[in-house]
Design a protein around this motif. Structure first.
Motif, mmCIF file in Angstrom:
data_model
loop_
_atom_site.group_PDB
_atom_site.id
_atom_site.type_symbol
_atom_site.label_atom_id
_atom_site.label_comp_id
_atom_site.label_asym_id
_atom_site.label_seq_id
_atom_site.Cartn_x
_atom_site.Cartn_y
_atom_site.Cartn_z
ATOM 1 N N VAL A 117 0.490 -1.274 0.821
ATOM 2 C CA VAL A 117 0.186 -0.075 -0.070
ATOM 3 C C VAL A 117 0.703 1.382 -0.046
ATOM 4 O O VAL A 117 -0.151 1.879 -0.805
ATOM 5 C CB VAL A 117 -0.899 0.201 1.679
ATOM 6 C CG1 VAL A 117 -1.930 0.710 1.377
ATOM 7 C CG2 VAL A 117 -1.945 -1.277 0.908
ATOM 8 N N SER A 136 2.386 1.913 -3.611
ATOM 9 C CA SER A 136 1.070 2.526 -4.104
ATOM 10 C C SER A 136 0.496 3.188 -4.674
ATOM 11 O O SER A 136 -0.525 4.605 -4.996
ATOM 12 C CB SER A 136 0.117 1.312 -4.411
ATOM 13 O OG SER A 136 0.270 -0.275 -4.741
ATOM 14 N N VAL A 137 0.784 4.027 -2.781
ATOM 15 C CA VAL A 137 -0.350 5.415 -2.404
ATOM 16 C C VAL A 137 0.504 6.269 -3.006
ATOM 17 O O VAL A 137 0.466 7.693 -3.748
ATOM 18 C CB VAL A 137 -0.519 5.559 -1.051
ATOM 19 C CG1 VAL A 137 -0.725 7.103 -0.435
ATOM 20 C CG2 VAL A 137 -1.295 4.511 -0.535
ATOM 21 N N ALA A 186 0.361 6.634 -6.954
ATOM 22 C CA ALA A 186 -0.930 6.876 -7.755
ATOM 23 C C ALA A 186 -1.198 8.708 -7.519
ATOM 24 O O ALA A 186 -1.604 9.435 -7.725
ATOM 25 C CB ALA A 186 -2.289 6.355 -6.589
ATOM 26 N N CYS A 201 -10.380 2.404 0.168
ATOM 27 C CA CYS A 201 -11.225 2.628 -1.756
ATOM 28 C C CYS A 201 -10.702 3.659 -1.927
ATOM 29 O O CYS A 201 -11.293 3.805 -3.052
ATOM 30 C CB CYS A 201 -12.353 1.235 -1.356
ATOM 31 S SG CYS A 201 -11.856 0.120 -1.078
ATOM 32 N N THR A 212 -8.416 4.825 -3.566
ATOM 33 C CA THR A 212 -8.358 4.371 -4.393
ATOM 34 C C THR A 212 -9.679 4.879 -5.844
ATOM 35 O O THR A 212 -8.493 5.755 -7.129
ATOM 36 C CB THR A 212 -8.722 3.076 -4.924
ATOM 37 O OG1 THR A 212 -8.235 2.451 -3.935
ATOM 38 C CG2 THR A 212 -8.566 2.126 -6.526
ATOM 39 N N TRP A 240 -8.197 8.238 -9.009
ATOM 40 C CA TRP A 240 -7.681 7.485 -10.707
ATOM 41 C C TRP A 240 -7.823 7.745 -11.315
ATOM 42 O O TRP A 240 -7.687 7.307 -12.583
ATOM 43 C CB TRP A 240 -9.094 6.637 -10.125
ATOM 44 C CG TRP A 240 -9.204 5.534 -11.547
ATOM 45 C CD1 TRP A 240 -9.267 5.490 -12.388
ATOM 46 C CD2 TRP A 240 -8.580 3.627 -11.316
ATOM 47 N NE1 TRP A 240 -9.477 4.054 -13.350
ATOM 48 C CE2 TRP A 240 -8.976 3.439 -12.337
ATOM 49 C CE3 TRP A 240 -8.451 3.026 -10.172
ATOM 50 C CZ2 TRP A 240 -8.167 1.988 -12.608
ATOM 51 C CZ3 TRP A 240 -7.641 1.953 -10.526
ATOM 52 C CH2 TRP A 240 -7.923 1.322 -11.166
ATOM 53 N N ALA A 245 -2.896 3.686 -8.827
ATOM 54 C CA ALA A 245 -4.465 2.969 -7.599
ATOM 55 C C ALA A 245 -4.685 1.209 -7.267
ATOM 56 O O ALA A 245 -5.041 1.236 -6.702
ATOM 57 C CB ALA A 245 -5.367 4.118 -7.839
ATOM 58 N N ALA A 246 -4.685 0.832 -8.932
ATOM 59 C CA ALA A 246 -4.822 -0.295 -8.878
ATOM 60 C C ALA A 246 -3.754 -1.391 -7.793
ATOM 61 O O ALA A 246 -3.897 -2.363 -6.547
ATOM 62 C CB ALA A 246 -4.027 -1.431 -10.011
ATOM 63 N N ILE A 264 -3.250 -0.083 -4.505
ATOM 64 C CA ILE A 264 -3.792 0.330 -3.308
ATOM 65 C C ILE A 264 -5.215 -0.910 -2.960
ATOM 66 O O ILE A 264 -5.068 -1.409 -2.289
ATOM 67 C CB ILE A 264 -4.442 1.493 -3.445
ATOM 68 C CG1 ILE A 264 -3.507 2.749 -3.656
ATOM 69 C CG2 ILE A 264 -5.350 2.083 -2.551
ATOM 70 C CD1 ILE A 264 -3.661 4.270 -3.859
ATOM 71 N N ALA A 265 -5.858 -0.785 -4.564
ATOM 72 C CA ALA A 265 -7.218 -2.354 -4.247
ATOM 73 C C ALA A 265 -6.818 -2.885 -4.037
ATOM 74 O O ALA A 265 -7.197 -4.331 -2.966
ATOM 75 C CB ALA A 265 -7.757 -2.081 -5.410
ATOM 76 N N THR A 314 -5.373 -3.228 -0.337
ATOM 77 C CA THR A 314 -6.669 -3.598 0.672
ATOM 78 C C THR A 314 -7.253 -5.519 0.818
ATOM 79 O O THR A 314 -7.590 -5.891 1.149
ATOM 80 C CB THR A 314 -7.707 -2.450 -0.386
ATOM 81 O OG1 THR A 314 -7.237 -1.250 -0.373
ATOM 82 C CG2 THR A 314 -8.902 -2.351 0.859
#
Length: 423
Positions: A38, A41-42, A45, A99, A102, A106, A179-180, A182-183, A186
């Motif tokens: 995460v 990714s954050v 993103a 979420c 995300t 996006w 952003a994927a 982060i998903a 999660t």
């Protein structure tokens, strides 16, 4: 350690044969893999959504800051109300906020203030699965020797998670938007936590005896903090050294014309050494008390970092850092062991969370300090400063070790071991 052995000298295989250990540990690791996925990714993103490194840096500072410094508060809730009652709503809130984040990142153009608010809230709700799993190990392990191996296995696995997590993000962003990631992180958190709280080992843990009533006065709570001062100081010192080393290695490679790949492999040597050191530390039947081993491992780390400052090239630096890494996992594992010995049974999660917070806070301070030093000092002296921080930590923890400490915390009056029925 001087605890009674389980079927001879307990091994890592014995640890995993403890009833419910494999299922609980695997679920916790799946959820904790999110910690390695995460954050990167954050950062990626947010950078893509805002086009600003400054905003991305601020957002990450908010995310990591609320996650790290509120960890003891979240751990206190688990100690008081039990892991199932707290982890389920906490994970749900954390996942919901991720979420939402995300969705926000996006597409470009999201307000920076909204990003900061959501990430800060998500960090504040981060489930403390590492400290909770270590508290579960304390209940599953029949004696201190087995617990040492369980903690070593846990520490090495966590080290590998933080290496593999960014690698997974690298693969994912090659085929999808950041952003994927982060998903994906999660989903890991939700699936792993669901398996963890449904484990019989976790279901058996109820609320702690103290919930703010007269049976848990403030003086007793403060006593818990005094008892874990030595491992927290040790964790802060190790974090300081590691946080500084990461940035100094980047500067070392940049000054000599090496690329980012060289930096990654050099730091991977540090992680590899830590994994090897952690496994060896867990395999040894120590007779030296844990409170004595803690300053010794910190001193070993400091001396190895002093030697790293003498490295003429990246190859020798990687070798020196591999040696330094051999002391990292043992130092942190020993710190967690000492904290577990000192804490009352109803405060284990909180004790582990304070050690964890010490590592992360020290790492943040070490990176900031290295940034200031690199502006006016050569990298050799910066490595020496990191080594000096570890040596000072060794001195401080040696002075704080109580004279009556013994190899088994239970035998020094800290708390008795918890014995599980045999298979």
């Amino acid at each position: 350690m001087s605890s009674t052995p389980v079927a001879g000298r307990p091994s890592y295989a014995v640890v995993l044969r403890v009833p419910h250990a494999r299922r609980t540990f695997a679920a916790a690791l799946l959820a904790r893999l999110s910690y390695g996925v995460v954050p990167l990714s954050v950062m990626l993103a947010v950078t893509r959504a805002t086009g600003s490194y400054a905003v991305a840096g601020t957002v990450m500072a908010l995310f990591s800051g609320t996650s790290v410094f509120l960890s003891p508060a979240r751990a206190t809730l688990i100690d008081r109300h039990g892991p199932r009652r707290v982890l389920v709503p906490m994970t749900a809130a954390h996942a919901s906020l991720l979420c939402l984040l995300t969705v926000l990142v996006w597409r470009p153009g999201v307000p920076s203030l909204a990003l900061g608010a959501v990430t800060a809230a998500a960090g504040a709700c981060t489930p403390p699965l590492g400290p909770t799993m270590r508290a579960v190990w304390g209940r599953l392990a029949p004696d201190r020797a087995l617990l040492q191996r369980a903690y070593s296995l846990d520490g090495v696995a966590e080290e590998l998670l933080f290496v593999s997590g960014p690698l997974l993000v690298g693969v994912l962003v090659g085929v999808a938007a950041p952003a994927a990631g982060i998903a994906f992180g999660t989903a890991l958190m939700l699936a792993g936590t669901a398996g963890f709280v449904s484990s019989p080992a976790v279901r058996a843990i109820g609320p702690g005896p103290g919930r703010g009533g007269p049976d848990r006065p403030g003086a007793a709570s403060r006593g818990v903090l005094r008892g874990i001062a030595q491992p927290v100081v040790g964790a802060v010192g190790v974090g300081l050294a590691l946080g500084a080393v990461d940035l100094v290695v980047v500067a070392f490679a940049g000054q000599r014309g090496y690329g980012d790949n060289a930096v990654a492999w050099t730091l991977a040597a540090l992680s590899a050494g830590s994994a090897v050191g952690g496994l060896l530390n867990g395999a040894v039947a120590w007779r030296v008390p844990a409170r004595t081993r803690l300053p010794l491992t910190a001193a070993g780390l400091g001396l190895a970092l002093l030697a790293a400052g003498l490295a003429p090239g990246l190859g020798t630096l990687a070798a020196a850092l591999a040696v330094a890494g051999c002391f990292v996992a043992p130092a942190l594992t020993t710190a967690y062991l000492v904290a577990d010995e000192a804490a009352a049974p109803e405060a284990r999660v909180r004790a582990g969370a304070w050690v964890n917070t010490g590592v992360n806070a020290g790492s943040t301070g070490g990176a900031a300090g290295a940034g200031l030093l690199l502006g006016g000092l050569p990298t050799a002296l910066c490595f020496a400063a990191a080594g000096g921080a570890a040596l000072l930590t060794a001195l401080a923890t040696a002075r704080s070790a109580p004279e009556r400490a013994t190899a088994g915390g239970a035998r020094s009056g800290l708390r008795p071991p918890i014995v599980q029925p045999e298979d």
